[in-house]
Design an enzyme around this catalytic site. Structure first.
Site, PDB file in Angstrom:
ATOM      1  N   LYS A  41     -31.493  43.113 -76.743  1.00  0.00           N
ATOM      2  CA  LYS A  41     -32.886  42.953 -77.194  1.00  0.00           C
ATOM      3  C   LYS A  41     -33.833  44.076 -76.758  1.00  0.00           C
ATOM      4  CE  LYS A  41     -32.340  37.983 -77.551  1.00  0.00           C
ATOM      5  NZ  LYS A  41     -31.126  37.658 -76.829  1.00  0.00           N
TER       6      LYS A  41
ATOM      7  N   ASP B 284     -27.962  34.178 -88.903  1.00  0.00           N
ATOM      8  CA  ASP B 284     -28.441  33.569 -87.667  1.00  0.00           C
ATOM      9  C   ASP B 284     -29.359  32.417 -88.087  1.00  0.00           C
ATOM     10  OD1 ASP B 284     -29.583  33.005 -85.256  1.00  0.00           O
ATOM     11  OD2 ASP B 284     -30.062  35.082 -84.748  1.00  0.00           O
TER      12      ASP B 284
HETATM   13  N1  GDD Z   1     -22.246  26.975 -72.299  1.00  0.00           N
HETATM   14  C1  GDD Z   1     -23.341  27.710 -72.394  1.00  0.00           C
HETATM   15  N2  GDD Z   1     -24.160  27.818 -71.290  1.00  0.00           N
HETATM   16  N3  GDD Z   1     -23.671  28.315 -73.562  1.00  0.00           N
HETATM   17  C2  GDD Z   1     -24.818  29.039 -73.627  1.00  0.00           C
HETATM   18  C3  GDD Z   1     -25.695  29.180 -72.523  1.00  0.00           C
HETATM   19  C4  GDD Z   1     -25.331  28.520 -71.279  1.00  0.00           C
HETATM   20  O1  GDD Z   1     -26.028  28.594 -70.274  1.00  0.00           O
HETATM   21  N4  GDD Z   1     -26.753  29.950 -72.908  1.00  0.00           N
HETATM   22  C5  GDD Z   1     -26.537  30.279 -74.198  1.00  0.00           C
HETATM   23  N5  GDD Z   1     -25.381  29.729 -74.645  1.00  0.00           N
HETATM   24  C6  GDD Z   1     -24.815  29.833 -75.996  1.00  0.00           C
HETATM   25  C7  GDD Z   1     -25.848  29.454 -77.065  1.00  0.00           C
HETATM   26  O2  GDD Z   1     -25.738  28.071 -77.407  1.00  0.00           O
HETATM   27  C8  GDD Z   1     -25.464  30.370 -78.229  1.00  0.00           C
HETATM   28  O3  GDD Z   1     -24.489  29.769 -79.067  1.00  0.00           O
HETATM   29  C9  GDD Z   1     -24.853  31.593 -77.540  1.00  0.00           C
HETATM   30  O4  GDD Z   1     -24.514  31.193 -76.204  1.00  0.00           O
HETATM   31  C10 GDD Z   1     -25.805  32.794 -77.495  1.00  0.00           C
HETATM   32  O5  GDD Z   1     -26.987  32.410 -76.816  1.00  0.00           O
HETATM   33  P1  GDD Z   1     -28.425  32.525 -77.497  1.00  0.00           P
HETATM   34  O6  GDD Z   1     -29.415  32.022 -76.514  1.00  0.00           O
HETATM   35  O7  GDD Z   1     -28.416  31.924 -78.854  1.00  0.00           O
HETATM   36  O8  GDD Z   1     -28.585  34.099 -77.577  1.00  0.00           O
HETATM   37  P2  GDD Z   1     -29.386  34.955 -78.646  1.00  0.00           P
HETATM   38  O9  GDD Z   1     -29.303  34.378 -79.995  1.00  0.00           O
HETATM   39  O10 GDD Z   1     -30.743  35.229 -78.112  1.00  0.00           O
HETATM   40  O11 GDD Z   1     -28.554  36.354 -78.625  1.00  0.00           O
HETATM   41  C11 GDD Z   1     -27.145  36.344 -78.739  1.00  0.00           C
HETATM   42  O12 GDD Z   1     -26.744  36.251 -80.090  1.00  0.00           O
HETATM   43  C12 GDD Z   1     -27.057  37.371 -80.937  1.00  0.00           C
HETATM   44  C13 GDD Z   1     -26.478  37.101 -82.319  1.00  0.00           C
HETATM   45  O13 GDD Z   1     -27.036  35.963 -82.878  1.00  0.00           O
HETATM   46  C14 GDD Z   1     -26.589  37.618 -78.097  1.00  0.00           C
HETATM   47  O14 GDD Z   1     -25.190  37.493 -78.005  1.00  0.00           O
HETATM   48  C15 GDD Z   1     -26.961  38.858 -78.890  1.00  0.00           C
HETATM   49  O15 GDD Z   1     -26.384  40.021 -78.335  1.00  0.00           O
HETATM   50  C16 GDD Z   1     -26.489  38.688 -80.339  1.00  0.00           C
HETATM   51  O16 GDD Z   1     -26.892  39.826 -81.127  1.00  0.00           O
HETATM   52 MG    MG Z   2     -28.685  32.624 -80.794  1.00  0.00          MG
END
Ligand code: GDD
Ligand code: MG
Length: 363
Positions: free
Chosen positions: A163, A222
């Site tokens: 990010k 997404d």
């Molecule tokens: N078990 C577990 N525990 N899962 C988690 C936790 C946790 O503490 N925190 C987040 N997750 C899971 C979320 O449910 C989601 O499916 C995934 O890990 C990614 O977390 P998000 O919080 O959704 O991240 P984001 O959307 O801001 O960013 C991520 O996704 C992008 C693509 O959609 C990152 O991986 C980015 O690099 C990526 O581009």
């Molecule tokens: Mg996400």
């Protein structure tokens, strides 16, 4: 033969989809009447994956067990974050180390994206390159909400930044939230505390020249924001209804594309669609208009209601002569009294007896 395993990360909190996500995890949001997780299982199974490990918290595990989505032949296991300590995106992988094993690379997926990718090709590319991690990369206009890859020679990722501000992003190639890891990566994840794969593991692997990227062309969406969730439903609905014969309804009108799950009833002179998705047992009264909206299962909609551009949660009740529009989100079991206008957000179980015209959460 080694079993191909995937870890699905689904223990996050989906703040941008509140208040709908207060009552269900994002991975169980319906996409054209089927939970997102079921679409994920199907994609994995189609690509030869045999086993999925769901890395979740106890509440998400409870919701998944209650909904029991179809497994598409996958063997399922749960790995649960410790109570009150979400482990981030790498911590849950480390916690599942024993379940995953050390005999072969494995796939990791974020459980909150809708993707139909060639996981097999990603896996094979990983094995051939000798990388420790291979990230599926997508191109987006604004990379600032994602993890961004700066490519080096070949498919090597020189730098990975999670990010970055829009003007500092080194490219528009982003982490699709799907990657393959070799068991050696377990050594890069400290145990017993929350760890971010994007902020703490990928940057080190990139520095060491062991992080690779593989550009993917398939469908990728997404569903993080309400408008993205509606858009994903529209795109999938379009693809599912492309070749179906439009049915003529007797007393009401169906403007395709629409999706009606089993047990839906619709009253006289109602006009459903375009882009209306009605879940199981939704009851629609007379003279109702619904378009561009997703209505979850067991919702009751009384007569003379109009719904445009909204998401309505499970078992919500909408009174007579109500107008719902403009990105309105009504969470599960909420109740809207007669003769109201809504364009804001309504919390689970809330009874609404006055107009809600501001986009703030009405709890
Ligand atoms: N078990 C577990 N525990 N899962 C988690 C936790 C946790 O503490 N925190 C987040 N997750 C899971 C979320 O449910 C989601 O499916 C995934 O890990 C990614 O977390 P998000 O919080 O959704 O991240 P984001 O959307 O801001 O960013 C991520 O996704 C992008 C693509 O959609 C990152 O991986 C980015 O690099 C990526 O581009
Ligand atoms: Mg996400």
């Amino acid at each position: 033969m080694t079993r191909l395993k995937a870890v699905i990360l689904a223990g996050g909190f989906a703040t941008r989809l509140r208040p709908l996500s207060c009552a269900r995890p994002k991975t169980l949001f319906p996409i054209v009447n089927k939970p997102l997780l079921e679409w994920i299982f199907q994609g994995l199974s189609d690509n030869g994956v045999n086993e999925a490990i769901l890395a979740v918290n106890a509440l998400t595990q409870f919701h998944i067990k209650q909904q029991h989505p179809r497994k598409h032949g996958l063997k399922l296991k749960f790995s649960i974050d410790p109570p009150k300590t979400p482990l981030g995106t790498a911590g849950p992988i480390k916690k599942a180390e024993k379940l995953i094993g050390h005999d072969a690379p494995f796939i990791v997926l974020n459980g909150d994206i809708f993707a139909y990718l060639n996981y097999k090709e990603l896996f094979d590319t990983h094995v051939k390159s000798g990388a420790l991690a291979t990230i599926a990369l997508c191109k987006v206009d604004d990379p600032s909400r994602y993890g961004v890859a700066e490519m080096g020679k070949g498919n090597c990722i020189k730098r990975f930044i999670e990010k970055p501000p829009r003007d500092k992003a080194p490219s528009n190639l982003i982490n699709a939230g799907v990657y393959v890891l070799s068991p050696k990566v377990f050594d890069y994840i400290p145990s017993g505390r929350p760890v971010s794969v994007e902020r703490e593991v990928f940057p080190i692997l990139a520095e060491e020249g062991k992080l690779f990227g593989h550009f993917v062309n398939g469908l990728w969406m997404d569903i993080g924001k309400p408008e993205e969730y509606l858009e994903t439903n529209r795109i999938i609905l379009d693809s599912l209804t492309k070749n179906i014969k439009q049915k003529k309804a007797k007393n009401f009108e169906l403007n395709y594309p629409v999706a009606l799950d089993t047990g839906v009833s619709i009253g006289e002179k109602s006009v459903i669609g375009p882009y209306a998705i009605l879940g199981k047992n939704v009851k629609v009264g007379k003279n109702v208009q619904i378009n561009n909206s997703v209505i979850f299962a067991d919702v009751t909609i009384d007569d003379c209601v109009s719904i445009d551009g909204a998401i309505i949660g499970e078992a919500a009740k909408i009174g007579k002569n109500v107008k719902i529009c403009c990105d309105c989100i009504i969470a599960d079991h909420a109740k809207v009294r007669d003769n109201l206008e809504l364009s804001g957000k309504v919390c689970p179980g809330k009874e609404v007896s006055e107009n809600v015209l501001k986009p703030k959460v009405h709890c």
